[in-house]
Design a protein around this motif. Structure first.
Motif, PDB file in Angstrom:
ATOM      1  N   PHE A 282       0.904  -1.301  -0.020  1.00 45.69           N
ATOM      2  CA  PHE A 282       0.114   0.131   0.031  1.00 45.69           C
ATOM      3  C   PHE A 282       0.876   1.340   0.087  1.00 45.69           C
ATOM      4  N   ALA A 283       2.094   1.166   0.054  1.00 38.58           N
ATOM      5  CA  ALA A 283       3.087   2.521  -0.134  1.00 38.58           C
ATOM      6  C   ALA A 283       2.702   3.244  -1.415  1.00 38.58           C
ATOM      7  N   PRO A 284       2.108   2.787  -2.548  1.00 38.88           N
ATOM      8  CA  PRO A 284       1.861   3.855  -3.535  1.00 38.88           C
ATOM      9  C   PRO A 284       0.711   4.669  -3.260  1.00 38.88           C
ATOM     10  N   ILE A 285      -0.036   4.570  -1.907  1.00 39.56           N
ATOM     11  CA  ILE A 285      -0.968   5.577  -1.686  1.00 39.56           C
ATOM     12  C   ILE A 285      -0.407   6.792  -1.266  1.00 39.56           C
ATOM     13  N   THR A 286       0.972   6.599  -0.758  1.00 35.14           N
ATOM     14  CA  THR A 286       1.765   7.850  -0.543  1.00 35.14           C
ATOM     15  C   THR A 286       2.118   8.688  -1.749  1.00 35.14           C
ATOM     16  N   LEU A 287       2.326   7.615  -2.784  1.00 40.73           N
ATOM     17  CA  LEU A 287       2.610   8.137  -4.235  1.00 40.73           C
ATOM     18  C   LEU A 287       1.377   9.163  -4.741  1.00 40.73           C
ATOM     19  N   ILE A 288       0.257   8.513  -4.398  1.00 39.50           N
ATOM     20  CA  ILE A 288      -0.955   9.375  -4.779  1.00 39.50           C
ATOM     21  C   ILE A 288      -0.985  10.497  -4.300  1.00 39.50           C
ATOM     22  N   ALA A 289      -0.555  10.640  -2.695  1.00 36.96           N
ATOM     23  CA  ALA A 289      -0.696  11.744  -1.965  1.00 36.96           C
ATOM     24  C   ALA A 289       0.404  12.863  -2.587  1.00 36.96           C
ATOM     25  N   VAL A 290       1.417  12.431  -3.021  1.00 36.16           N
ATOM     26  CA  VAL A 290       2.482  13.367  -3.633  1.00 36.16           C
ATOM     27  C   VAL A 290       1.891  13.818  -4.812  1.00 36.16           C
ATOM     28  N   MET A 291       1.070  13.312  -5.737  1.00 32.27           N
ATOM     29  CA  MET A 291       0.712  13.574  -6.986  1.00 32.27           C
ATOM     30  C   MET A 291      -0.201  14.648  -6.680  1.00 32.27           C
ATOM     31  N   TYR A 292      -1.061  14.784  -5.667  1.00 34.72           N
ATOM     32  CA  TYR A 292      -1.990  15.894  -5.336  1.00 34.72           C
ATOM     33  C   TYR A 292      -1.226  17.152  -4.843  1.00 34.72           C
ATOM     34  N   ALA A 293       0.087  16.885  -4.247  1.00 33.78           N
ATOM     35  CA  ALA A 293       0.655  18.110  -3.814  1.00 33.78           C
ATOM     36  C   ALA A 293       1.444  18.466  -5.208  1.00 33.78           C
ATOM     37  N   LYS A 294       2.172  17.596  -6.035  1.00 34.57           N
ATOM     38  CA  LYS A 294       2.955  18.108  -7.125  1.00 34.57           C
ATOM     39  C   LYS A 294       2.486  17.556  -8.469  1.00 34.57           C
TER      40      LYS A 294
ATOM     41  N   PHE B 250      -2.525  -1.655  -9.101  1.00 37.62           N
ATOM     42  CA  PHE B 250      -3.922  -1.137  -8.764  1.00 37.62           C
ATOM     43  C   PHE B 250      -3.753   0.501  -8.283  1.00 37.62           C
ATOM     44  N   LEU B 251      -2.818   0.621  -7.578  1.00 33.96           N
ATOM     45  CA  LEU B 251      -2.715   2.037  -7.114  1.00 33.96           C
ATOM     46  C   LEU B 251      -2.223   2.975  -7.981  1.00 33.96           C
ATOM     47  N   PHE B 252      -1.326   2.477  -8.884  1.00 31.71           N
ATOM     48  CA  PHE B 252      -0.822   3.226  -9.887  1.00 31.71           C
ATOM     49  C   PHE B 252      -1.573   3.545 -11.016  1.00 31.71           C
ATOM     50  N   SER B 253      -2.511   2.450 -11.292  1.00 29.41           N
ATOM     51  CA  SER B 253      -3.740   2.884 -12.129  1.00 29.41           C
ATOM     52  C   SER B 253      -4.441   4.042 -11.864  1.00 29.41           C
ATOM     53  N   HIS B 254      -4.447   4.509 -10.364  1.00 30.08           N
ATOM     54  CA  HIS B 254      -5.483   5.701 -10.443  1.00 30.08           C
ATOM     55  C   HIS B 254      -4.362   7.005 -10.832  1.00 30.08           C
ATOM     56  N   ILE B 255      -3.100   6.862 -10.737  1.00 28.25           N
ATOM     57  CA  ILE B 255      -2.502   7.875 -11.237  1.00 28.25           C
ATOM     58  C   ILE B 255      -2.487   7.840 -13.089  1.00 28.25           C
ATOM     59  N   LEU B 256      -2.387   6.717 -13.357  1.00 28.64           N
ATOM     60  CA  LEU B 256      -2.639   6.390 -14.865  1.00 28.64           C
ATOM     61  C   LEU B 256      -3.895   7.192 -15.281  1.00 28.64           C
ATOM     62  N   VAL B 257      -5.191   6.846 -14.949  1.00 27.06           N
ATOM     63  CA  VAL B 257      -6.334   7.271 -15.536  1.00 27.06           C
ATOM     64  C   VAL B 257      -6.478   8.883 -15.465  1.00 27.06           C
ATOM     65  N   VAL B 258      -5.700   9.342 -14.198  1.00 24.69           N
ATOM     66  CA  VAL B 258      -5.690  10.865 -13.867  1.00 24.69           C
ATOM     67  C   VAL B 258      -4.647  11.535 -15.236  1.00 24.69           C
ATOM     68  N   ALA B 259      -3.915  10.901 -15.431  1.00 28.93           N
ATOM     69  CA  ALA B 259      -2.998  11.309 -16.508  1.00 28.93           C
ATOM     70  C   ALA B 259      -3.614  11.561 -17.991  1.00 28.93           C
ATOM     71  N   VAL B 260      -4.252  10.274 -18.014  1.00 22.37           N
ATOM     72  CA  VAL B 260      -4.827  10.186 -19.437  1.00 22.37           C
ATOM     73  C   VAL B 260      -6.146  10.935 -19.610  1.00 22.37           C
ATOM     74  N   TYR B 261      -7.044  10.939 -18.562  1.00 17.28           N
ATOM     75  CA  TYR B 261      -8.394  11.389 -18.727  1.00 17.28           C
ATOM     76  C   TYR B 261      -8.468  12.506 -17.568  1.00 17.28           C
ATOM     77  N   PRO B 262      -7.913  13.627 -17.580  1.00 18.91           N
ATOM     78  CA  PRO B 262      -7.921  14.569 -16.731  1.00 18.91           C
ATOM     79  C   PRO B 262      -9.023  15.697 -17.155  1.00 18.91           C
ATOM     80  N   ARG B 263      -9.847  15.915 -15.989  1.00 16.93           N
ATOM     81  CA  ARG B 263     -10.943  17.094 -16.195  1.00 16.93           C
ATOM     82  C   ARG B 263     -10.278  18.366 -16.256  1.00 16.93           C
TER      83      ARG B 263
END
Length: 469
Positions: free
Chosen positions: A149-161, A442-455
């Protein structure tokens, strides 16, 4: 249009305090290295002895190092911004709570000795798994939780940067994952051809049958990689900058390899992915085919027909034998039978009977580990962390679902639904939250879909334009 504070581009660099500027470069280096390890992990899994037990090999080292880098990057980002990422904070708190429950279970082992002793029995079928001492089992589950579950912290980094997670940067991670999937698929086909030895066999009354597993011990491990390889090929699409013919060829290889693994749940999950994603893109695909000139479509159809004929002639008997195996070797479908779902039902019944007499603290906090192989993720989470563990997992999934979904276009939300539904199906008889690389992808896929389909209304120009740190 400016987005919410958590997704705005950084202010003028000249106004950033000197301390923050000093942390910027090392933090980005940690993020980039962690992303590289996500992509390279399948290749690290190939060397080494293939056994049913976890070993300290290159894959283990890569997983541990990647988790440490992700957490370190998160800590530095918090130090830079001097605030927690509010949107993901509940998920982080739930994750820490699961870790605390593991500590409670570890300390409670002596007090639970009478209850635990009932699981240390002999004569059980192999599907129950080997006996695991409670202290070692609890530490193993806690480590799997921390790493997976460490990539949750990577998702948090995405929100900040957000400017650090552009499609240009995500693309090379996806290409590395696909490269690893191709490498394992080639090994799997070499196993089918008899060039490489099988590492896993299915026991049958008339003998054992080898099952293609690529560079892994078990075909389910290869299946996890194939599921996400197919998801990446559909979601990233032309963003991968691969020619359509090559991309479709990769997709055919992934699907074909899925079939030869004979891992039924993987085949089901890949089938769900293909059906759901093709359903969404069917109108565009039909328009694309109609635009193709006849001089291209006619030879392509002819080549496809010839390929199918050659496949049936060369591999027909083998494929038929595998199809019969998939249909007939499922054990009993009678829930009252000990062979229900090839013995999984027996485990579930035995666990339910044991838990009827479990102390209240075991119901609430769990046992800390799996005394038997539960072969089901919801059951595993309950056994390991109790009712509170199920609640924490629900919080984590809900937070990730909501925070990611609000950033996506309809196409991205469709991909997110497919991702979660497929993972839920996989969790019925597998344990994805205990598989570190499954959770990474699975967690990285959240970053992927945000990068491909951002609103556009919710993402900054940095996310779309790829500004550098």
């Amino acid at each position: 249009m400016s987005g919410p504070a958590s997704l705005r581009a950084e202010p003028d660099p000249t106004r950033i305090p000197e301390r923050r500027r000093r942390l910027e470069l090392p933090t980005w280096f940690l993020v980039a290295t962690a992303l590289a390890l996500i992509g390279l992990k399948p290749l690290f899994d190939i060397p080494g002895e293939k056994t049913a037990h976890d070993t300290v090999d290159l894959g283990f080292v890569a997983s541990t190092a990647g988790a440490v880098l992700m957490v370190a990057a998160f800590v530095l980002v918090v130090a830079m911004t001097r605030r927690l990422p509010g949107k993901v904070t509940p998920a982080l708190v739930a994750l820490l709570t699961l870790g605390l429950l593991s500590v409670v279970s570890l300390l409670a082992v002596p007090a639970r000795e009478a209850f635990i002793d009932q699981f240390a029995v002999t004569g059980l079928r192999d599907i129950f798994g080997p006996y695991v001492p409670p202290a070692r089992g609890t530490l193993t589950q806690a480590a799997q939780l921390a790493v997976g579950f460490a990539p949750i912290t990577l998702i948090a980094v995405m929100y900040a940067k957000p400017e650090w997670f552009t499609m240009d940067r995500i693309r090379w991670v996806l290409q590395l994952v696909l490269l690893g999937a191709v490498a394992h698929s080639v090994i799997a086909w070499l196993q089918v051809a008899g060039v490489v030895d099988y590492t896993f066999f299915f026991k049958l009354p008339g003998g054992n049958i080898g099952r293609a597993s690529g560079g892994y011990f078990h075909p389910a491990s290869l299946g996890r990689l194939l599921i996400f390889a197919v998801f990446i090929l559909y979601v990233a699409g032309d963003r991968l900058r691969l020619k359509p013919v090559f991309r479709f060829g990769l997709l055919a290889l992934m699907v074909g390899t899925t079939v030869v693994t004979t891992h039924r749940l993987t085949i089901l999950c890949v089938g769900i992915l293909v059906a759901a994603m093709e359903l969404r893109r069917l109108p565009a695909l039909l328009r694309w085919i109609r635009r193709l000139p006849l001089r291209l479509t006619a030879p392509a159809v002819l080549l496809l027909v010839v390929g199918l004929v050659v496949l049936l002639i060369r591999w027909g008997p083998f494929l038929w034998a595998r199809a019969r195996f998939l249909v007939t070797q499922i054990g009993s479908l009678n829930p009252d039978s000990k062979d229900f779902m090839r013995g999984r039902g027996e485990i579930w019944v035995e666990l339910s009977q044991a838990w009827r007499d479990a102390p209240l603290d075991v119901w609430l906090f769990g046992l800390g580990y799996e005394p038997w192989n539960t072969h089901s993720d919801p059951i595993r989470v309950f056994v390991v962390w109790g009712v509170l563990g199920l609640a924490c997992m629900a919080v984590i999934c809900t937070v990730l679902w909501r925070t990611t979904g609000e950033l996506l276009t309809f196409e991205g939300q469709w991909a997110l639904v497919v991702l979660y539904f497929t993972a839920a199906v996989f969790a019925v008889t597998q344990k994805p939250t205990s598989y570190s690389y499954f959770m990474w992808l699975f967690l990285f896929s959240h970053i992927l879909v945000v990068a491909v389909y951002p609103r556009a209304a919710l993402t900054s120009g940095a996310v779309r334009n790829g500004d550098h740190p």
